[in-house]
Design an enzyme around this catalytic site. Structure first.
Site, PDB file in Angstrom:
ATOM      1  N   SER A  86      40.661 -19.144 -59.573  1.00 11.51           N
ATOM      2  CA  SER A  86      40.008 -19.784 -60.353  1.00 11.51           C
ATOM      3  C   SER A  86      39.152 -19.303 -61.398  1.00 11.51           C
ATOM      4  CB  SER A  86      39.295 -20.770 -59.564  1.00 11.51           C
ATOM      5  OG  SER A  86      39.096 -21.534 -59.984  1.00 11.51           O
ATOM      6  N   HIS A 194      41.393 -27.529 -58.989  1.00  6.37           N
ATOM      7  CA  HIS A 194      42.935 -27.258 -58.661  1.00  6.37           C
ATOM      8  C   HIS A 194      43.583 -28.598 -58.131  1.00  6.37           C
ATOM      9  CE1 HIS A 194      41.637 -23.196 -59.750  1.00  6.37           C
ATOM     10  NE2 HIS A 194      40.844 -23.098 -58.833  1.00  6.37           N
TER      11      HIS A 194
END
Length: 309
Positions: A86, A194
């Site tokens: 991330s 995400h």
């Protein structure tokens, strides 16, 4: 390729994480550079109250990751490949020489601010442990019931992360535990990362990258959203922009690194969640959290690994 440096994503943050970095010139200069670029004391980012917010959490993770990479480089420790989860992709890109630290700070500030503004409340992420990806996918489909819910991370064969609205997450948690999951718990992340809900953030970042100089990596860069190596500067910019809205393929990406010969995995602070995942999947390999060892011990491990090359 033998040594990988891993950078954690949001959820790993903890109070005092920047003060806890080793007393090393590279750590001190990195914190000072961050404070100068951001126009604020870096200590303001590491309080428990500040880390409840997306902005401070992501900036603190970026600073800690870059400081760690710079300390290792200053001491001559060889790193063959970098991989971030991330927001961890940003310190990975800085460590690889693809992106200037000052630019990374501005981009992550934009990324985190957009995320927080888009979803100030009512959304989040849940980790489900003990069920297969196929079983979790079925639970997610059933738990939607008009509220957005997605699989966002494939971390391990029996560890998935889902993102979405609070009510859908609650239904999925209950269903997962009923189905035999060992754990279904909320992560310390306030936004539904995400998944397509964050497409607007990706678009904003891609526009911001138009004014940023990207360079080919000096250290191999692995993408956790594409599960492959990336070396083209334009592709790197796209990867950093879009990873916020794309699922994390952590299991596949670490398998790729193992196939390419990585035998030592080091995780930048804070925590050990990434090296724990590697250790569970590959107990024959060495995976070490840099938070748990003195810098001298880390350098010894890296030097010993060099001898085997």
């Amino acid at each position: 390729m033998r040594t990988a440096l891993l950078f954690p994503g949001q959820g790993a943050q903890r109070p005092g994480m920047l003060s806890a970095l080793p007393d090393h010139p590279a750590a001190r200069s990195t914190r000072a550079e961050a404070a100068d670029t951001l126009g604020q004391d870096w200590r303001a980012l590491e309080s428990a109250e500040a880390l409840e917010g997306t902005l401070a959490a992501q900036l603190a993770l970026l600073i800690a990751g870059v400081a760690t990479a710079r300390m290792l480089a200053a001491e001559g420790a060889r790193v063959d490949v970098v991989l971030g989860q991330s927001v961890g992709a940003f310190p990975a890109a800085v460590a690889a020489g693809c992106l200037a630290f000052a630019d990374a700070l501005k981009l992550v500030r934009l990324r985190a601010s957009d995320m927080a503004r888009l979803y100030p409340s009512g959304f989040g992420m849940v980790a489900i442990v003990g069920l297969t990806a196929r079983r979790v996918a079925a639970l997610v489909e059933a738990a939607r019931e008009g509220a957005p819910l997605y699989i966002s991370n494939d971390n391990a064969p029996l560890q998935q992360v889902i993102s979405g609205a609070d009510e859908a997450l609650a239904r999925a948690c209950a269903a997962a535990l009923d189905a035999g999951a060992r754990k279904a718990e909320r992560l310390h992340v306030a936004t539904p990362s995400h998944c397509p809900l964050l497409d607007p953030v990706a678009v904003s970042l891609m526009e911001a990258f138009r004014t940023v100089e990207m360079r080919a990596p000096r250290i191999a860069y692995a993408s956790a959203s594409r599960a492959r190596m990336i070396s083209d500067p334009a592709a790197l910019a796209e990867d950093l922009s879009r990873n916020v809205a794309q699922p994390v393929r952590w299991r596949e990406t670490t398998e790729l690194l193992v196939e390419r010969g990585v035998r030592l995995f080091l995780q930048a602070p804070p925590g050990s969640v990434l090296t724990d995942l590697v250790g569970e999947a590959h107990p024959e390999l060495r995976s070490v959290s840099l938070e748990t060892l003195p810098l001298k011990s880390v350098l010894y491990l890296a030097a010993h690994d060099d001898e085997k090359r």
